[in-house]
Design a protein around this motif. Structure first.
Motif, PDB file in Angstrom:
ATOM      1  N   ASP A 180       0.812  -1.219   0.000  1.00  0.00           N
ATOM      2  CA  ASP A 180       0.000   0.000   0.000  1.00  0.00           C
ATOM      3  C   ASP A 180       0.848   1.272   0.000  1.00  0.00           C
ATOM      4  O   ASP A 180       0.449   2.298   0.551  1.00  0.00           O
ATOM      5  CB  ASP A 180      -0.960   0.033   1.203  1.00  0.00           C
ATOM      6  CG  ASP A 180      -2.037  -1.028   1.111  1.00  0.00           C
ATOM      7  OD1 ASP A 180      -2.246  -1.577   0.015  1.00  0.00           O
ATOM      8  OD2 ASP A 180      -2.679  -1.303   2.147  1.00  0.00           O
TER       9      ASP A 180
ATOM     10  N   ARG B 144      -4.853  -4.821  -6.126  1.00  0.00           N
ATOM     11  CA  ARG B 144      -5.097  -3.980  -4.953  1.00  0.00           C
ATOM     12  C   ARG B 144      -4.940  -4.776  -3.650  1.00  0.00           C
ATOM     13  O   ARG B 144      -4.509  -4.228  -2.639  1.00  0.00           O
ATOM     14  CB  ARG B 144      -6.515  -3.395  -5.043  1.00  0.00           C
ATOM     15  CG  ARG B 144      -6.790  -2.260  -4.082  1.00  0.00           C
ATOM     16  CD  ARG B 144      -8.195  -1.711  -4.269  1.00  0.00           C
ATOM     17  NE  ARG B 144      -8.441  -1.159  -5.591  1.00  0.00           N
ATOM     18  CZ  ARG B 144      -8.075   0.070  -5.972  1.00  0.00           C
ATOM     19  NH1 ARG B 144      -7.459   0.858  -5.127  1.00  0.00           N
ATOM     20  NH2 ARG B 144      -8.341   0.502  -7.187  1.00  0.00           N
TER      21      ARG B 144
ATOM     22  N   SER C 143      -0.928  -4.585  -3.571  1.00  0.00           N
ATOM     23  CA  SER C 143      -0.588  -5.547  -2.510  1.00  0.00           C
ATOM     24  C   SER C 143      -0.130  -6.912  -3.039  1.00  0.00           C
ATOM     25  O   SER C 143       0.239  -7.782  -2.233  1.00  0.00           O
ATOM     26  CB  SER C 143      -1.781  -5.741  -1.578  1.00  0.00           C
ATOM     27  OG  SER C 143      -2.043  -4.564  -0.843  1.00  0.00           O
TER      28      SER C 143
HETATM   29 CA   LIG Z   1      -3.631  -3.030  -0.979  1.00  0.00          CA
END
Ligand SMILES: [Ca+2]
Ligand SMILES: [Ca+2]
Length: 158
Positions: free
Chosen positions: A90, A108, A140
């Protein structure tokens, strides 16, 4: 006498610079699970390079293979070839694709979840906020794909 003294000072100064430069260039690069701090382009081992800030700045981590999540102790940004200790999860804001045979998919969430996008060969993204859906500080996991299966041409890395 003054000229000789000045000349000696310059010699010493430049010798010191040369030693400092040699130290930086010759510094060993720890082999940390395939990460070496270099964003290398090679047909057999092309990198995916993830940068903490936009425009390919702020620290980088290079990958040669798929990674299901960024929880490993090796998943940290490198700055000038030493680890920053900052986990990449992130945090990524720009990407360089240095792979010449396979494409990368970026997600993501961990385990290739939460939606994602793909990065064609030779494509870089200077600001992930501009990707549809805004992927700034969101990536991620990632997957390396030949077009028909996982691409494993790179050296082992997590
Ligand atoms: Ca993420
Ligand atoms: Ca960031």
């Amino acid at each position: 006498m003054a000229a000789n003294k000045r000349g000696w000072r310059y010699t010493t100064f430049f010798t010191a610079l040369a030693v400092a430069a040699a130290t930086v260039v010759g510094a060993p690069r720890p082999a940390l699970a395939g990460h070496d701090g270099y964003c290398d382009v090679a047909a057999e081992d092309g990198n995916l390079c993830l940068y903490r800030d936009s425009d390919y700045t702020g620290g980088m981590l290079d990958f040669t293979r798929t990674d299901h999540n960024y929880t490993s102790s090796a998943d940290v940004f490198w700055i000038d070839f030493s680890e920053s200790g900052i986990n990449i999860n992130d945090q990524v804001s720009s990407i360089v694709n240095a792979e010449t045979r396979c494409v990368w998919y970026l997600y993501r969430d961990i385990e290739f979840g939460g939606g994602g996008f793909w990065l064609p060969i030779g494509t870089n993204i200077s600001n992930l906020a501009l990707v549809s859906g805004n992927y700034n500080d969101a990536i991620s996991s990632h997957y390396k794909w030949t077009g028909t299966k996982e691409c494993t041409n790179g050296s082992t890395g997590q």
